[in-house]
Design a protein around this motif. Structure first.
Motif, PDB file in Angstrom:
ATOM      1  N   SER A  95       0.857  -1.132  -0.006  1.00 23.22           N
ATOM      2  CA  SER A  95      -0.097   0.113  -0.045  1.00 23.22           C
ATOM      3  C   SER A  95       0.837   1.315   0.129  1.00 23.22           C
ATOM      4  CB  SER A  95      -0.987   0.111   1.292  1.00 23.22           C
ATOM      5  OG  SER A  95      -0.131   0.368   2.384  1.00 23.22           O
ATOM      6  N   THR A  96       0.427   2.324  -0.267  1.00 18.96           N
ATOM      7  CA  THR A  96       1.204   3.515  -0.315  1.00 18.96           C
ATOM      8  C   THR A  96       1.658   3.649   1.162  1.00 18.96           C
ATOM      9  OG1 THR A  96      -0.270   4.615  -2.132  1.00 18.96           O
ATOM     10  CG2 THR A  96       0.997   6.128  -0.627  1.00 18.96           C
ATOM     11  N   PHE A  99       4.321   1.249   1.945  1.00 21.56           N
ATOM     12  CA  PHE A  99       5.711   1.946   1.147  1.00 21.56           C
ATOM     13  C   PHE A  99       6.257   3.130   1.826  1.00 21.56           C
ATOM     14  CE2 PHE A  99       7.762   4.128  -2.220  1.00 21.56           C
ATOM     15  CZ  PHE A  99       8.775   3.190  -2.575  1.00 21.56           C
ATOM     16  N   VAL A 100       5.446   3.891   2.122  1.00 21.41           N
ATOM     17  CA  VAL A 100       5.824   5.337   2.992  1.00 21.41           C
ATOM     18  C   VAL A 100       6.589   4.679   4.350  1.00 21.41           C
ATOM     19  CG1 VAL A 100       5.074   7.236   4.311  1.00 21.41           C
ATOM     20  CG2 VAL A 100       4.268   7.049   2.119  1.00 21.41           C
ATOM     21  N   GLU A 102       8.081   1.879   4.850  1.00 23.77           N
ATOM     22  CA  GLU A 102       9.309   1.346   4.467  1.00 23.77           C
ATOM     23  C   GLU A 102      10.451   2.531   4.132  1.00 23.77           C
ATOM     24  OE1 GLU A 102      10.950  -1.955   3.620  1.00 23.77           O
ATOM     25  OE2 GLU A 102       9.650  -2.239   5.511  1.00 23.77           O
ATOM     26  N   MET A 103       9.893   3.336   3.455  1.00 28.88           N
ATOM     27  CA  MET A 103      11.029   4.521   3.135  1.00 28.88           C
ATOM     28  C   MET A 103      11.398   5.249   4.635  1.00 28.88           C
ATOM     29  SD  MET A 103      10.021   6.813  -0.169  1.00 28.88           S
ATOM     30  CE  MET A 103       8.322   7.099  -0.056  1.00 28.88           C
ATOM     31  N   ASN A 313       3.719  -3.439   3.640  1.00 25.24           N
ATOM     32  CA  ASN A 313       4.907  -4.250   2.953  1.00 25.24           C
ATOM     33  C   ASN A 313       5.780  -4.913   3.674  1.00 25.24           C
ATOM     34  OD1 ASN A 313       3.665  -1.612   1.361  1.00 25.24           O
ATOM     35  ND2 ASN A 313       5.088  -1.897   0.036  1.00 25.24           N
TER      36      ASN A 313
ATOM     37  N   VAL B  10      -5.735   1.942  -2.264  1.00 26.07           N
ATOM     38  CA  VAL B  10      -4.654   2.307  -1.465  1.00 26.07           C
ATOM     39  C   VAL B  10      -3.202   2.165  -2.281  1.00 26.07           C
ATOM     40  CG1 VAL B  10      -5.565   2.344   0.433  1.00 26.07           C
ATOM     41  CG2 VAL B  10      -4.566   0.181  -0.168  1.00 26.07           C
ATOM     42  N   LEU B  11      -3.394   1.842  -3.544  1.00 26.22           N
ATOM     43  CA  LEU B  11      -2.118   1.537  -4.462  1.00 26.22           C
ATOM     44  C   LEU B  11      -2.597   2.453  -5.614  1.00 26.22           C
ATOM     45  CD1 LEU B  11      -0.331  -1.644  -4.510  1.00 26.22           C
ATOM     46  CD2 LEU B  11       0.532   0.643  -3.772  1.00 26.22           C
ATOM     47  N   ASN B 109       7.702  -5.598  -3.948  1.00 23.62           N
ATOM     48  CA  ASN B 109       7.286  -6.390  -2.997  1.00 23.62           C
ATOM     49  C   ASN B 109       6.886  -7.865  -3.444  1.00 23.62           C
ATOM     50  OD1 ASN B 109       6.592  -6.191   0.063  1.00 23.62           O
ATOM     51  ND2 ASN B 109       4.215  -6.205  -0.578  1.00 23.62           N
TER      52      ASN B 109
END
Lengths: 490, 490
Positions: A95-96, A99-100, A102-103, A313, B10-11, B109
């Motif tokens: 998902s966004t 991912f955010v 994970e960043m 993620n 959400v993606l 992922n």
């Protein structure tokens, strides 16, 4: 932060921002196009090796060419877990927010192995485990406020090994180390192989791992009766029951073991009870599924993987234990360089290195924090229910077609089905279903895997990819019918 | 890919790109400002928990507010591994390429646990392990082409447990499982505690772990003679030597064990030899350090962590083994749902689930690929040498000051030093050094940790943070002098 030798300053903020933005665009493009790839890779062994040089390049290259190569040579050879047509294994849903997270984890790049090594990274993790546990309606004893606590691991297997080591050392503290030869671990034929692998890794003799059969009569759940029977037989042979695994949402068919009843058996025989909710733990945030975890107050530990079905993620596995001391007494070994000189007084802080296998660890808590805040409990429940609704539709569609049958009760978003035996014997039906699955996957339009239950070859449709919409499930069903028609036609 | 119910998608590529860009800017700002924070966090236990609600929010929130909270409440409470003034533990050095690699890993992922689960992700990993091994001048036997092979783990401890399990099961195949009580593991007093922890986890009796003392005479390296002595004593007691650890760059003082000599001892007694180059493995890409790995052809396994000093954001540990079959026979357990139906023939492919503890795994190979291509071997050697040069400067500066002394020979970028004993006894000197380290860290201007060697309290200056420049090392030295002067003044 300016560097006189810029070629060496590999964290220059402007370069960092520019190159990272190129990757964002690359990934956004990937999400736009991911359904154009065959879901399961058709790459042959050796195909990438042939393209790559034998050794690392001597000189560096700009990021654009690297991304171009990734797009041209690597992406087409992946199996696309993020495809909306991915129905294999269990999901690994991105998902966004995930991912955010994970960043932030990768960018801050702190290693909170002890409290001193990054205090608020540790504290955020403690709070996140409490948040997650409350959402799932776990008993208070697994929260820090209730004397328990949780930790983020990378995988269920890691979590299981830590609990097995804790259970083993608790048992061995009453026996001598020779006792390890007598310890017995119990799981069902539907439990994840992680338990068998974990038991072997921690030194339990392979012959002391009991795989208890389940059947359609209990919807492939492990019965308390069958465990009691196995335990009594082992006791009669002078063995020591150690550890019992209960699963909420088994890998094969999504079955649910009766947690409370198994908890009573575990208590009675002094066994450690672990509840593995790797997949279905995500669904436990919805009240309509929370009945499945009733009785967890009799468990010693519970785990679930946000990296499966919780928009987080990879990697992320929540482990809760009722007694952190039992965990840390099995896993704590101290080094001088980790003794913080400023903490001479004993302060009641968590050193997560003693809650896990490794010393090194990532700041996964910030990822879970972003996911929980970005989507909220309501958004996450809607996400789960959306997939469950699609699975219900697919289940009904299968039931309505006389050529197909649902093989195990659907609990969550996994449907297990097959071509129905008609005049053919069971063996021939297996062959037909194998053929069907191959044809579906070879089309590139969907990817599913099979399992075997009651000696039947069964196809699994696991709904959970983030981008999967109703139309993808409908397409998958029509694809199955199309291939089935071809296979069944004389 | 358009969704009629956008709140659930959400993606969505545009949302993904927009929110991710906000994080890039946030992180670029962090790198610009990271040296403004105290390096070691001053946060007190409970300080974040008090600010956070008791439970996850019911409704989702925009990403901006989440980043704002992260900046205001979490960042100041971290210990900043990315600060140019971070000299503690060993580095966890980030880079743009390492971050780009993490983004690709998190964004794609995929979970390459078997070949079929993502073919070219597996193949890229195989090739990357060959590339890395060649850069480090490892013997051919550790490459896939030489009959060996490598895998990416998350941590050294995970790698060590896998090799311990392989060694244990190789030994137990000749004994019975009772033999586990007789197996002995050998390490030095400078080896990482990971070995002790790993040995306990795999069920070796804690009393069968030998910690062999080292001394200044061998520069804190483990001598073949001392190992032979320990092994002979165990053999005389009827025990079975199992596993020996050799370290290239120990955690405490950066010492190097004589790999070739220890290899001969290991061979003679049939022990598994593991070479732990977690930290200094990165330096082995420079020819001037490759002498330290000579004799590795006698080892069974080698590991190193790119996530320490190789510009590779966490997590990443390379493990090479000479005999993959020994590893997989200890770690392979199959599940029906992982048997790829399209691969009925035995194809010679790697299933990495059998090379590691967990089933789940991340696509770390793409990260290493980006780092190697973006900087090239030449750039990476320059990166290592830059840090080594700074350490040499610091070492000379310490030697030139009569109040200070270097305690162990500097091999790489770690300098171990202390206030020199003068009239005071050794115990008083320890107290002074403890006071010095506390004063340095409390200033917020640098962060170091200590170790104890030869019963001496020693301060470690580990150079390796990506943004560290000569001026930061110079500042650290002046900070030490400033605090030392204050402490030593009557």
């Amino acid at each position: 932060m300016k560097n006189r030798n810029p070629s060496l300053n590999v964290l220059d903020p402007d370069t960092f921002a520019g190159e990272s933005r190129a990757v964002i665009d690359f990934l956004a493009g990937y999400y736009r196009d991911v359904d154009k790839y065959p879901v399961q890779s058709e790459a042959q062994p050796g195909s990438l090796r042939r393209l790559l040089p034998d050794a690392a390049p001597e000189n560096g290259e700009p990021v654009d060419g690297i991304l171009e190569d990734a797009g041209q040579h690597i992406l087409p050879g992946l199996t696309h877990f993020q495809s909306p047509n991915f129905f294999a294994y269990y999901p690994a849903n991105a998902s966004t927010a995930g991912f955010v997270g994970e960043m932030l984890c990768a960018g801050l790049n702190v290693a909170p192995f002890t409290w001193a090594a990054s205090p608020l990274a540790t504290e955020l993790e403690c709070v996140m485990l409490d948040w997650m546990g409350k959402l799932m309606c776990l008993p208070d004893r697994f929260f820090f406020s209730g004397g328990g606590g949780g930790v983020l691991h990378g995988s269920t297997c890691e979590a299981v090994i830590c609990t097995l080591a804790a259970a083993r050392d608790r048992a061995l503290s009453k026996l001598t180390h020779e006792g390890i030869l007598k310890l017995v671990v119990y799981a069902s034929d539907q439990s994840h192989t992680t338990f068998q692998k974990g038991a072997r890794i921690v030194g339990i003799p392979p012959s002391n791992f009991r795989i208890i059969p389940t059947s359609a009569a209990s919807s492939y759940g492990l019965t308390a009766e069958s465990v009691r029977h196995a335990v009594e037989a082992d006791l009669a042979s002078g063995l020591v029951p150690l550890y019992l695994c209960a699963t909420v949402g088994t890998t094969g068919v999504g079955a649910v073991d009766p947690v409370g009843e198994l908890g009573e058996v575990a208590r009675r025989y002094g066994m450690w009870l672990h509840v593995d909710a790797a997949y279905a733990g995500s669904a436990l945030i919805c009240p309509e599924f929370q009945g499945y975890i009733h009785g967890a107050e009799l468990a010693d530990s519970v785990s679930m993987n946000p990296h499966k079905w919780f928009l987080t993620n990879m990697d992320c596995c929540c482990l809760w234990v009722a007694s952190p001391a039992q965990l840390t007494s099995a896993l704590s070994i101290t080094s001088e360089y980790l003794n913080d000189v400023s903490c001479q007084e004993t302060v009641d802080v968590v050193d997560y290195k003693d809650w896990q296998i490794a010393l090194a660890r990532r700041f996964r808590a910030i990822k879970l924090w972003v996911v929980l805040r970005r989507y909220g409990a309501a958004g996450l429940r809607a996400h789960i229910r959306r997939h469950v609704e699609m699975a219900k539709w697919f289940e009904q569609a299968v039931k309505a077609d006389e050529r197909l049958e649902v093989v195990a009760p659907r609990r969550f978003s996994l449907v297990c089905f097959r071509l129905r035996p008609r005049y053919e014997g069971d063996h021939a039906v297996d062959a037909l279903n194998r053929k069907l699955l191959n044809a579906v996957n070879a089309s590139g339009r969907a990817f599913m895997v099979h399992t075997v239950v009651d000696n039947k070859f069964v196809i699994r449709l696991a709904i959970g990819a983030t981008m999967t919409q109703m139309r993808h499930v409908r397409n998958a069903f029509h694809l199955i019918l199309e291939k089935a028609t071809k296979i069944l036609s004389p």
